[in-house]
Motif scaffolding. Structure first.
Motif: not given
Length: 379
Positions: A125-138
């Motif tokens: 389930a780890v896709d580009r959207g999950v990682l982009q959300k992580y970048i935004g959160t951090r």
């Protein structure tokens, strides 16, 4: 209803079931084969809707649809690898001896941030959207981590992923499709007066005379190992961890050199070494310390890196507070060599593991050899 999605020339089938979207890889790049599988999936979904096919309990609906209703029992499949379990496995399986102390702490920090900001989901389930959300959160956190820092955390996740996840199971999202916050870059090293004007003390370097003045101020302050360790740092450009790692047999006081044990140059090796020369001052101070040091300790200074950091910060007070970081003295050493016109290759041999980005921060201090070369051709 089912439809095809194409990414990197490979097809996947998407459809909705009980209000949820499902996606399954078709494992093909052929338009004809993908259209054939789409038609079969639509027929299977139509049969389910008409009641001609009954979906059993505990079934993987994706496999059920792709197999024309003949496969997909969940109990027949191995459990999916969860993201947090994969991260924990990395820390549990990796021998700490394979890493420098600071590198290991960085790995632990990256893992903590990844687990804190990404929900524990299956790795599929780890896709580009999950990682982009992580970048935004951090990037929105109070610590305001810069783009390169967040990128390093994602790169840590990718390295762990490549270790535990086969390409047949899932592929890591492409890094170049991710958007990271822009960074201003680290400023060039500046003298004391420039730092007072700009207020940017993180870029401070001490001149040779200021270094001597600081060392005189620190003499007699703090634990007895602090001053000789500082002299060695200021006169060799060694890292804090390298100073703490130094052994008596690494030093030749008569030949005036020291073999530095480093762990950052080559990650495939437990340890590499570089030879640095000792100034007359460093030799005299080091000789006096070695004669009086605690002989029960295997290392010259008998101190851990974290303790060394705390003690320097504790005793660099008043005017000298900006000098309470070990790495600043490494910067000063390289900057003063550049000012003196020392060949870059010699500077690199002393410093070890120099990057173009780091060289860029002090090369502006060097004599204008570039301009001399230009004017030699174009008067």
């Amino acid at each position: 209803m089912a439809w095809l999605e194409k990414r990197q020339d490979a097809y996947s089938l998407s459809f909705r079931w009980q209000g949820k979207k499902y996606k399954a890889s078709l494992g093909t790049m052929s338009d004809t084969q993908a259209q054939r599988q789409l038609a079969m999936a639509e027929q299977t979904l139509a049969d389910i809707k008409r009641g001609r096919l009954i979906v059993p309990d505990k079934v993987d609906i994706g496999l059920f649809v792709l197999s024309d209703g003949r496969a997909g029992k969940i109990e027949d499949r191995p459990p999916e690898l969860m993201l947090h379990a994969m991260l924990d496995a990395m820390l549990a399986d990796t021998p700490t001896s394979a890493w420098a102390e600071t590198s290991w702490r960085t790995l632990e920090l990256h893992v903590r941030n990844l687990k804190r900001c990404i929900t524990n989901v299956p790795i599929t389930a780890v896709d580009r959207g999950v990682l982009q959300k992580y970048i935004g959160t951090r990037s929105k956190e109070d610590t305001h981590p810069e783009g390169p820092t967040i990128r390093k955390e994602i790169e840590t996740l990718r390295a762990i992923w490549n270790r535990y996840v086969s390409k047949k199971t899932a592929e890591f999202p492409r890094m170049k499709l991710l958007d990271f916050p822009k960074s201003e870059g680290k400023p060039w090293f500046q003298c004391w007066e420039k730092c007072e004007e700009s207020g940017c003390w993180d870029s401070l370097y001490l001149s040779v005379s200021e270094t001597a003045e600081f060392l005189k101020y620190m003499e007699g302050r703090g634990p007895d190992w602090l001053h000789p360790m500082l002299v060695l740092a200021c006169h060799t450009g060694a890292r804090r961890s390298e100073l703490c790692r130094a052994l008596p047999q690494d030093v030749d006081l008569e030949g005036q050199w020291w073999v530095v044990r480093e762990k950052k140059r080559d990650k495939s090796k437990k340890e590499t070494r570089r030879k640095v020369d000792l100034s007359n001052t460093a030799t005299a101070v080091l000789k006096a310390w070695i004669d009086k040091r605690d002989k029960t300790s295997p290392t010259i200074f008998g101190i851990e890196p974290i303790t060394a950091s705390h003690r320097l910060t504790d005793h660099a007070k008043g005017k000298w507070q900006p000098c309470g970081k070990w790495h600043m003295h490494r910067h000063s050493f390289a900057s003063n060599l550049a000012i003196a016109g020392v060949d870059q290759r010699i500077i690199d041999s002393y410093m070890g593991h120099m990057t173009p980005e780091m060289r860029e921060r002090y090369q502006h201090l060097a004599p204008s050899s570039k301009r001399a070369a230009l004017t030699a051709v174009y008067a």
